[in-house]
Enzyme design. Sequence first.
Site, mmCIF file in Angstrom:
data_model
loop_
_atom_site.group_PDB
_atom_site.id
_atom_site.type_symbol
_atom_site.label_atom_id
_atom_site.label_comp_id
_atom_site.label_asym_id
_atom_site.label_seq_id
_atom_site.Cartn_x
_atom_site.Cartn_y
_atom_site.Cartn_z
ATOM 1 N N ASP A 99 -0.675 6.888 2.718
ATOM 2 C CA ASP A 99 -1.015 6.421 1.378
ATOM 3 C C ASP A 99 -0.873 7.514 0.317
ATOM 4 O O ASP A 99 -0.676 8.690 0.630
ATOM 5 C CB ASP A 99 -2.443 5.868 1.354
ATOM 6 N N GLU B 112 -8.843 -1.851 2.500
ATOM 7 C CA GLU B 112 -10.265 -2.096 2.348
ATOM 8 C C GLU B 112 -10.684 -3.393 3.041
ATOM 9 O O GLU B 112 -9.841 -4.221 3.407
ATOM 10 C CB GLU B 112 -10.611 -2.170 0.855
ATOM 11 N N ASN C 282 -16.566 2.108 5.695
ATOM 12 C CA ASN C 282 -16.591 0.644 5.636
ATOM 13 C C ASN C 282 -15.540 0.023 6.555
ATOM 14 O O ASN C 282 -15.246 -1.167 6.467
ATOM 15 C CB ASN C 282 -16.392 0.157 4.196
ATOM 16 N N HIS D 204 -12.322 0.987 6.712
ATOM 17 C CA HIS D 204 -10.938 0.980 6.242
ATOM 18 C C HIS D 204 -10.072 1.946 7.049
ATOM 19 O O HIS D 204 -10.541 2.971 7.533
ATOM 20 C CB HIS D 204 -10.846 1.260 4.738
#
Length: 242
Positions: A67, A143, A136, A138
């Site tokens: 990313d 997400e 979380n 990811h």
Amino acid sequence: MRLIEKETYQEASIAASQLLINLVTQEQDPVIGLATGSTPEGLYKQLVANYQAGNVSFTSVKTFNLDEYVGLGPEHPNSYYYYMAQKLFNQININQTQTHLPNGQAVDLASECKVYEHLIANAGGIDLQILGLGGNGHIGFNEPGTSFQSNTHVVQLDASTRAANARFFESEAAVPAQAITMGINTIMKSKEILLIVTGNGKAKALKQLLNQEKNEQFPASVLHEHGNVTIIADQAALSEMK
């Protein structure tokens, strides 16, 4: 999923580097997917040390990063292009033209995502993808709620992700709101996946990963469907499992 338990972050980093070096020395033209953030820093230090010791050469390696932040250029100290140059690429003998990151400054972001997918496909796909685990769940910047069928795309970063990354910026407000990330489907096409999980802060997420069935609200859970996943975790990350 194969779980390798290590005592410390240092030991986990060494184990990860050995796995990657084995691939580089055994494959003719290996294609490696790379991650950023604090988790893989130890891995990159080990790779640099092994290169300097003459144990490995990276001349035949191609890399694709997961990313990049939207809006940050390669000279920005918080861009992932800059991170990779400082932490790894400038310290080993890799051909810089064989290193790839999404262009966060692309005028047409949707087109940039398609180009990135084509680059990966033209390289023959990723042999080994390095991943970290978000609090979380990811992976990359995918997400909670991201489709498991997603390819490289632009994502709106979750508030918890921006808060976690704020330590690298002047403030949380300075963290970009968007990023380009390999999609979950892109990641899952990798022949092998190495997930590195370290530190007490990731303990709850690791426990959830190991005990939860596939669910798009916890993106990393898709890894249960991959046939070749290795998790390397230190004791701090495994503390919730005791």
